[in-house]
Design a protein around this motif. Structure first.
Motif, PDB file in Angstrom:
ATOM      1  N   THR A  66       5.621   7.359  -2.474  1.00 34.58           N
ATOM      2  CA  THR A  66       3.909   7.709  -1.303  1.00 34.58           C
ATOM      3  C   THR A  66       4.226   8.659  -0.334  1.00 34.58           C
ATOM      4  O   THR A  66       2.950   9.138  -0.698  1.00 34.58           O
ATOM      5  N   THR A  84      10.109  -2.031  -3.578  1.00 35.85           N
ATOM      6  CA  THR A  84       8.660  -1.310  -2.217  1.00 35.85           C
ATOM      7  C   THR A  84       9.697  -0.481  -1.494  1.00 35.85           C
ATOM      8  O   THR A  84       9.526   0.623  -1.183  1.00 35.85           O
ATOM      9  N   THR A  87       7.580   3.320  -1.560  1.00 38.85           N
ATOM     10  CA  THR A  87       7.548   3.511   0.335  1.00 38.85           C
ATOM     11  C   THR A  87       7.437   4.811  -0.500  1.00 38.85           C
ATOM     12  O   THR A  87       6.536   6.120   0.551  1.00 38.85           O
ATOM     13  N   CYS A 107       1.558   0.215   0.955  1.00 37.28           N
ATOM     14  CA  CYS A 107       2.915   0.638   1.791  1.00 37.28           C
ATOM     15  C   CYS A 107       2.973  -0.202   3.585  1.00 37.28           C
ATOM     16  O   CYS A 107       1.939  -0.368   3.935  1.00 37.28           O
TER      17      CYS A 107
END
Length: 490
Positions: free
Chosen positions: A16, A9, A13, A239
């Motif tokens: 992104t 994750t 994130t 996110c």
């Protein structure tokens, strides 16, 4: 340690968010490689005859089939009137191209004040989504510029893209710093700068003539950022919001814990919550400082002036002049394929450019010198001024200091982008001696006025400033410098 675990994750994130920084770099470099092609289209739209276009351009047109032409029925013998019209056309095209480049910085100047405010108002994720609307609008204007008054659409699109980048230059580092584990904060923070220079490189690669930097596809090159805006907008929905924003700004401890567990892989987040609780208490106990107070309060005056000088030095080194204009610079230096030399380059040629017109082999020495300058710039003057501004100030004055520093950086960026072509025309190959002199002056300023901040507390940094201040400084001011975050009643 488990608290420093890099989770899927977290990687997703960070990637992104860094797409925004990538776009920042892409917008800086995209205007460079296709300069000749876009200028020739400007000339066509403005109705400049082909003969005059050849006089304006400093390069040879290899194939007239690629260029739209306007019939020219005038006398082929030069006359004072024809020469005057050619000079006027040259000045107009130069002005329009300078505006096409520098309008990007105008948008950045304006938006640099609002990145932090928008992030606090909407949250980090929603703020980046709103910013992407600007990126999409700017990209569409440039993408369709071939169908209308291209110079107007490109200048407008670049201005709106600049607004996006002004917001992102504050939002992305803020978000990355808030989602990163403590021990990885510095490393993940550098990804903002890494993504920017990656975007510059990619924009110059896809701007090669046989890819998108040609007469048929240059508008696609400028509008390509719309794809990134759409992709990042979709990814942002997956996110997690910044846990620091949720806890410190909104007082949503449950949501903050949920966000932290997503980022940390479900491990115990008590340590992170305690750290944020302490940060919140410190922030609430320290009064906010306005931009005016940074200059009127003796506790902040010297640190903010030093911070601003660092940002002025960064831009007036000539770095963005080369990012924007390196193709034409290499062409003047005698590189046969300047667009290839532009790839990976974005810097200033100090001494060697002055000899380019006299020694053919010096053109390649020029290229090597520029590569070296970029390398050293990215080690020092590129990222360090941003770190040092944050380290000079505690929580109270820091937001105002970062805002005025970003504004000064964008303002100097605009000045360089707008004036570089005119200075280069006036100075010729000696333009880089001017930048070399500026760099020397700022080097001396840094040596005598900028304190070392590595591993030092705010009190220690304040003591360093006191050492570098004049001996005539009043004792009261010395006491006030004990904490840069202190508040003085004036």
């Amino acid at each position: 340690m488990t608290e420093d675990k890099i989770t899927g994750t977290l990687v997703f994130t960070v990637f992104t968010a860094a797409l925004g920084s990538f776009q920042f770099g892409y917008d800086i470099g995209v205007i460079n490689a296709p300069q000749e092609v876009i200028i020739s289209h400007y000339e066509y739209v403005l109705g400049i005859p082909l003969n005059d276009r050849k006089a304006i351009n400093n390069y040879t047109i290899n194939s007239t089939k690629e260029l739209p032409t306007v019939p020219y029925l005038g006398d082929s013998i030069p006359t004072p009137l024809v020469e005057e019209e050619t000079t006027a056309s040259t000045s107009l095209v130069t002005m329009l191209w300078s505006l096409s480049v520098s309008s990007f910085a105008v948008g950045g100047m304006i938006a640099s004040f609002f990145g932090g405010w928008l992030g606090d108002r909407l949250g980090r994720i929603k703020a980046m989504l709103v910013a992407n609307i600007l990126s999409l609008v700017g990209a569409l204007l440039m993408g369709f510029s071939k169908l209308g008054p291209s110079h107007i659409l490109i200048i407008s699109g670049r201005s709106i893209s600049g607004l996006y980048c002004g917001l992102i230059s504050g939002l992305v580092p803020m978000y990355l710093g808030e989602i990163a584990p403590t021990t990885l904060r510095g490393a993940l923070g550098t990804l903002h700068q890494l993504a920017i220079v990656t975007g510059i490189l990619i924009s110059q690669i896809v701007g090669l003539n046989f890819i998108l930097g040609n007469h048929e596809r240059w508008h696609i090159l400028l509008g390509l950022s719309a794809v990134r805006a759409i992709i990042q907008s979709l990814l942002l929905f997956f996110c997690p919001e910044s846990p620091r924003y949720l806890y410190i700004k909104l007082d949503e401890e449950v949501k903050a814990k949920k966000s932290l567990k997503r980022l940390r892989g479900g491990i115990d987040v008590t340590k992170d919550i305690n750290e944020m609780r302490k940060e919140k208490e410190e922030a609430s106990s320290e009064q906010k400082v306005s931009i005016i107070q940074l200059f009127t309060n003796s506790s902040y005056r010297q640190p903010i002036l030093v911070a601003l000088m660092l940002h002025v030095a960064q831009q007036f080194s000539g770095i963005n002049g080369i990012f924007y204009y390196s193709t034409s610079i290499f062409q003047t230096a005698g590189i046969s394929q300047p667009v290839y030399a532009t790839i990976g380059v974005g810097a200033i040629n100090m001494v060697f450019t002055a000899l380019s017109d006299k020694l053919a082999w010096m053109s390649y020495v020029s290229m090597v010198a520029i590569f070296l300058f970029v390398s050293f710039f990215e080690i020092g003057p590129g990222p360090i001024p941003w770190f040092m501004v944050a380290e000079f100030f505690s929580q109270g004055p820091r937001p105002a200091a970062l805002a005025i520093a970003a504004f000064s950086n964008w303002t100097c960026n605009f000045i360089v982008a707008l004036c570089f072509q005119y200075i280069a025309k006036f100075c010729g190959p000696y333009v880089f001696f001017l930048f070399a002199g500026v760099v020397l002056a700022f080097t001396l300023f840094t040596f005598f006025k900028v304190p070392e901040t590595k591993g030092k507390s705010f009190e220690e940094i304040a003591a360093e400033f006191r050492k570098k201040s004049s001996s005539a400084q009043a004792p009261k001011a010395a006491v006030e410098m004990e904490f840069l975050g202190a508040t003085e009643t004036v």
